[in-house]
Design a protein around this motif. Structure first.
Motif, PDB file in Angstrom:
ATOM      1  N   ALA A 134     -16.987   6.924  28.272  1.00  0.00           N
ATOM      2  CA  ALA A 134     -17.626   8.140  27.768  1.00  0.00           C
ATOM      3  C   ALA A 134     -18.057   9.036  28.918  1.00  0.00           C
ATOM      4  O   ALA A 134     -17.933  10.264  28.851  1.00  0.00           O
ATOM      5  CB  ALA A 134     -18.825   7.778  26.890  1.00  0.00           C
ATOM      6  N   SER A 135     -18.565   8.430  29.982  1.00  0.00           N
ATOM      7  CA  SER A 135     -18.991   9.212  31.139  1.00  0.00           C
ATOM      8  C   SER A 135     -17.814   9.949  31.755  1.00  0.00           C
ATOM      9  O   SER A 135     -17.948  11.097  32.201  1.00  0.00           O
ATOM     10  CB  SER A 135     -19.634   8.289  32.181  1.00  0.00           C
ATOM     11  N   ALA A 136     -16.643   9.304  31.786  1.00  0.00           N
ATOM     12  CA  ALA A 136     -15.462   9.924  32.394  1.00  0.00           C
ATOM     13  C   ALA A 136     -15.068  11.215  31.677  1.00  0.00           C
ATOM     14  O   ALA A 136     -14.802  12.234  32.319  1.00  0.00           O
ATOM     15  CB  ALA A 136     -14.298   8.934  32.393  1.00  0.00           C
ATOM     16  N   ILE A 137     -15.039  11.196  30.339  1.00  0.00           N
ATOM     17  CA  ILE A 137     -14.626  12.423  29.643  1.00  0.00           C
ATOM     18  C   ILE A 137     -15.726  13.486  29.699  1.00  0.00           C
ATOM     19  O   ILE A 137     -15.434  14.677  29.686  1.00  0.00           O
ATOM     20  CB  ILE A 137     -14.184  12.145  28.196  1.00  0.00           C
ATOM     21  N   LYS A 138     -16.976  13.051  29.776  1.00  0.00           N
ATOM     22  CA  LYS A 138     -18.075  14.004  29.915  1.00  0.00           C
ATOM     23  C   LYS A 138     -17.984  14.708  31.268  1.00  0.00           C
ATOM     24  O   LYS A 138     -18.141  15.928  31.370  1.00  0.00           O
ATOM     25  CB  LYS A 138     -19.414  13.287  29.785  1.00  0.00           C
ATOM     26  N   GLU A 139     -17.721  13.939  32.343  1.00  0.00           N
ATOM     27  CA  GLU A 139     -17.592  14.534  33.670  1.00  0.00           C
ATOM     28  C   GLU A 139     -16.386  15.466  33.741  1.00  0.00           C
ATOM     29  O   GLU A 139     -16.437  16.517  34.385  1.00  0.00           O
ATOM     30  CB  GLU A 139     -17.474  13.441  34.734  1.00  0.00           C
ATOM     31  N   ALA A 140     -15.303  15.089  33.069  1.00  0.00           N
ATOM     32  CA  ALA A 140     -14.119  15.957  33.050  1.00  0.00           C
ATOM     33  C   ALA A 140     -14.472  17.313  32.458  1.00  0.00           C
ATOM     34  O   ALA A 140     -14.073  18.362  32.992  1.00  0.00           O
ATOM     35  CB  ALA A 140     -12.999  15.304  32.251  1.00  0.00           C
ATOM     36  N   PHE A 141     -15.225  17.307  31.368  1.00  0.00           N
ATOM     37  CA  PHE A 141     -15.608  18.566  30.732  1.00  0.00           C
ATOM     38  C   PHE A 141     -16.562  19.364  31.610  1.00  0.00           C
ATOM     39  O   PHE A 141     -16.379  20.565  31.826  1.00  0.00           O
ATOM     40  CB  PHE A 141     -16.249  18.290  29.376  1.00  0.00           C
ATOM     41  N   GLU A 142     -17.590  18.717  32.132  1.00  0.00           N
ATOM     42  CA  GLU A 142     -18.607  19.442  32.885  1.00  0.00           C
ATOM     43  C   GLU A 142     -18.070  20.013  34.196  1.00  0.00           C
ATOM     44  O   GLU A 142     -18.461  21.106  34.606  1.00  0.00           O
ATOM     45  CB  GLU A 142     -19.790  18.521  33.168  1.00  0.00           C
ATOM     46  N   GLU A 143     -17.169  19.283  34.850  1.00  0.00           N
ATOM     47  CA  GLU A 143     -16.703  19.730  36.160  1.00  0.00           C
ATOM     48  C   GLU A 143     -15.415  20.531  36.121  1.00  0.00           C
ATOM     49  O   GLU A 143     -15.163  21.336  37.025  1.00  0.00           O
ATOM     50  CB  GLU A 143     -16.549  18.525  37.096  1.00  0.00           C
ATOM     51  N   SER A 144     -14.587  20.320  35.099  1.00  0.00           N
ATOM     52  CA  SER A 144     -13.311  21.040  35.048  1.00  0.00           C
ATOM     53  C   SER A 144     -13.152  21.921  33.823  1.00  0.00           C
ATOM     54  O   SER A 144     -12.187  22.685  33.734  1.00  0.00           O
ATOM     55  CB  SER A 144     -12.139  20.051  35.104  1.00  0.00           C
ATOM     56  N   GLY A 145     -14.054  21.805  32.846  1.00  0.00           N
ATOM     57  CA  GLY A 145     -13.924  22.592  31.627  1.00  0.00           C
ATOM     58  C   GLY A 145     -12.900  22.061  30.650  1.00  0.00           C
ATOM     59  O   GLY A 145     -12.666  22.666  29.603  1.00  0.00           O
ATOM     60  N   LEU A 146     -12.286  20.909  30.950  1.00  0.00           N
ATOM     61  CA  LEU A 146     -11.200  20.388  30.130  1.00  0.00           C
ATOM     62  C   LEU A 146     -11.689  19.402  29.079  1.00  0.00           C
ATOM     63  O   LEU A 146     -12.625  18.634  29.307  1.00  0.00           O
ATOM     64  CB  LEU A 146     -10.158  19.703  31.016  1.00  0.00           C
ATOM     65  N   GLN A 147     -11.030  19.416  27.948  1.00  0.00           N
ATOM     66  CA  GLN A 147     -11.212  18.400  26.919  1.00  0.00           C
ATOM     67  C   GLN A 147     -10.083  17.404  27.095  1.00  0.00           C
ATOM     68  O   GLN A 147      -8.904  17.766  26.995  1.00  0.00           O
ATOM     69  CB  GLN A 147     -11.158  19.025  25.525  1.00  0.00           C
ATOM     70  N   VAL A 148     -10.424  16.143  27.395  1.00  0.00           N
ATOM     71  CA  VAL A 148      -9.386  15.164  27.719  1.00  0.00           C
ATOM     72  C   VAL A 148      -9.498  13.936  26.832  1.00  0.00           C
ATOM     73  O   VAL A 148     -10.541  13.650  26.244  1.00  0.00           O
ATOM     74  CB  VAL A 148      -9.448  14.736  29.200  1.00  0.00           C
ATOM     75  N   GLU A 149      -8.401  13.209  26.780  1.00  0.00           N
ATOM     76  CA  GLU A 149      -8.328  11.930  26.084  1.00  0.00           C
ATOM     77  C   GLU A 149      -7.888  10.880  27.096  1.00  0.00           C
ATOM     78  O   GLU A 149      -6.852  11.041  27.746  1.00  0.00           O
ATOM     79  CB  GLU A 149      -7.325  12.019  24.931  1.00  0.00           C
ATOM     80  N   LEU A 150      -8.660   9.813  27.238  1.00  0.00           N
ATOM     81  CA  LEU A 150      -8.319   8.783  28.216  1.00  0.00           C
ATOM     82  C   LEU A 150      -7.055   8.047  27.791  1.00  0.00           C
ATOM     83  O   LEU A 150      -6.849   7.759  26.612  1.00  0.00           O
ATOM     84  CB  LEU A 150      -9.466   7.785  28.371  1.00  0.00           C
ATOM     85  N   THR A 151      -6.199   7.721  28.771  1.00  0.00           N
ATOM     86  CA  THR A 151      -4.946   7.028  28.486  1.00  0.00           C
ATOM     87  C   THR A 151      -4.845   5.665  29.154  1.00  0.00           C
ATOM     88  O   THR A 151      -3.977   4.874  28.813  1.00  0.00           O
ATOM     89  CB  THR A 151      -3.742   7.875  28.934  1.00  0.00           C
ATOM     90  N   GLY A 152      -5.730   5.366  30.121  1.00  0.00           N
ATOM     91  CA  GLY A 152      -5.648   4.060  30.758  1.00  0.00           C
ATOM     92  C   GLY A 152      -6.560   3.935  31.959  1.00  0.00           C
ATOM     93  O   GLY A 152      -7.215   4.887  32.390  1.00  0.00           O
TER      94      GLY A 152
END
Length: 317
Positions: A134-152
């Motif tokens: 959860a922290s990984a996708i939150k950091e992706a949004f906060e730092e890059s503006g991207l909405q991402v889905e983890l794949t591995g």
């Protein structure tokens, strides 16, 4: 007299509600860079963006979670496996993400004012009560503006104050121009150019692990993928040269293209040799001078490492 320059302020405030100066502002790239798989594309806060990148819409993520439960809900049910996070006395756990586009480019951020000594790096941060995923996708949004889905799972990086678990991800929405205050640039960079961009020693494990993960969608080890590599290696062993064409049974061909290899990995494979589907049921490699090597008739040759390096210049075995 030296001309005075105005300090540029980041359009997003920090966690204390304060404005953040950008000491050395960057420039956005030209629009065509976003469509060039070999090009480096650059976004700055609120810069103009194309409507889509690799057929995925580009627009600010309006429904991003606002609490821990919301972020955890986004990673519930993910089925990939990962090893235990390494323990390191005195170091706090953290999580980060490397988001890979279908064209093989990777999203990179430039921390505002080179915070922490990073000119360019990947989104990451402390867990703050969240799971690593959860922290990984939150950091992706906060730092890059991207909405991402983890794949591995990608790798772990033991740093001076933390142990950071990195995941791979795919972009499903968001906009790099909506980056948070911690970043002043978000870039899309070809994997081949990453070593010249992300030079911090802490990112070395990422650069080592990334090429194979960018090529394979799911964890490598499926039998059909190995048989293809064995067939190519068998041709090389028998004739001293790599084949120019491989015929793959239709079902295996579809699985390789849709379930095993990423679009980037499939593109590299088909650039290296001609790949055709066959209803004959035979897995066979052919050379430029009519040579032929059949997996079923001639048997496998265990040179997968050599074959994967020939195709992708990485070790997938």
């Amino acid at each position: 007299m030296k001309k005075a320059t105005m300090t540029k302020m980041h359009p997003r405030c920090n966690e204390h509600g304060h404005t953040v100066p950008i000491k050395q502002p960057s420039k956005a790239s030209l629009a065509q860079a976003w469509a060039d798989p070999q090009g480096i594309a650059t976004a700055v806060p609120d810069s103009a963006m194309p409507e889509t990148i690799n057929d995925v819409p580009v627009s600010a993520w309006q429904g991003a979670p606002t609490d821990a439960a919301g972020w955890e809900a986004l990673v519930a049910g993910l089925s990939f496996t990962e090893p235990p996070v390494p323990s390191a006395p005195g170091k706090k756990p953290a999580a980060g993400v490397v988001t890979i586009e279908p064209d093989g480019r990777v999203w990179v951020v430039a921390p505002t004012n080179a915070f922490g000594g990073y000119r360019h790096t990947f989104p990451k941060g402390k867990l703050d009560g969240l799971s690593p995923r959860a922290s990984a996708i939150k950091e992706a949004f906060e730092e890059s503006g991207l909405q991402v889905e983890l794949t591995g799972y990608l790798c772990d990086s033991v740093r001076s104050t933390s142990v950071t678990r990195y995941y791979t991800a795919r972009r499903i929405g968001g906009s790099p121009a909506a980056m948070g205050w911690e970043s002043q640039v978000v870039m899309l960079v070809p994997i081949s150019e990453l070593r010249g961009i992300t030079s911090h020693p802490n990112d070395a494990p990422i650069l080592k692990a990334l090429p194979a993960k960018a090529i394979v969608i799911y964890e490598w080890g499926l039998a059909s993928g190995h048989r293809v590599l064995d067939t190519l290696a068998g041709h090389f062993t028998r004739y001293g040269e790599w084949p120019t064409r491989i015929a793959i049974p239709t079902g295996m061909h579809e699985g390789l293209r849709e379930e095993i290899l990423s679009p980037y990995g499939w593109r590299l494979l088909t650039e290296r040799l001609k790949v055709v589907a066959t209803d004959a049921g035979a897995l066979c490699a052919y050379g430029a001078r009519g040579q032929e090597h059949s997996y079923d008739t001639n048997g496998p040759v265990d040179l997968r490492k050599r074959a994967s390096e020939w195709i992708w210049n990485v070790d997938l075995t």
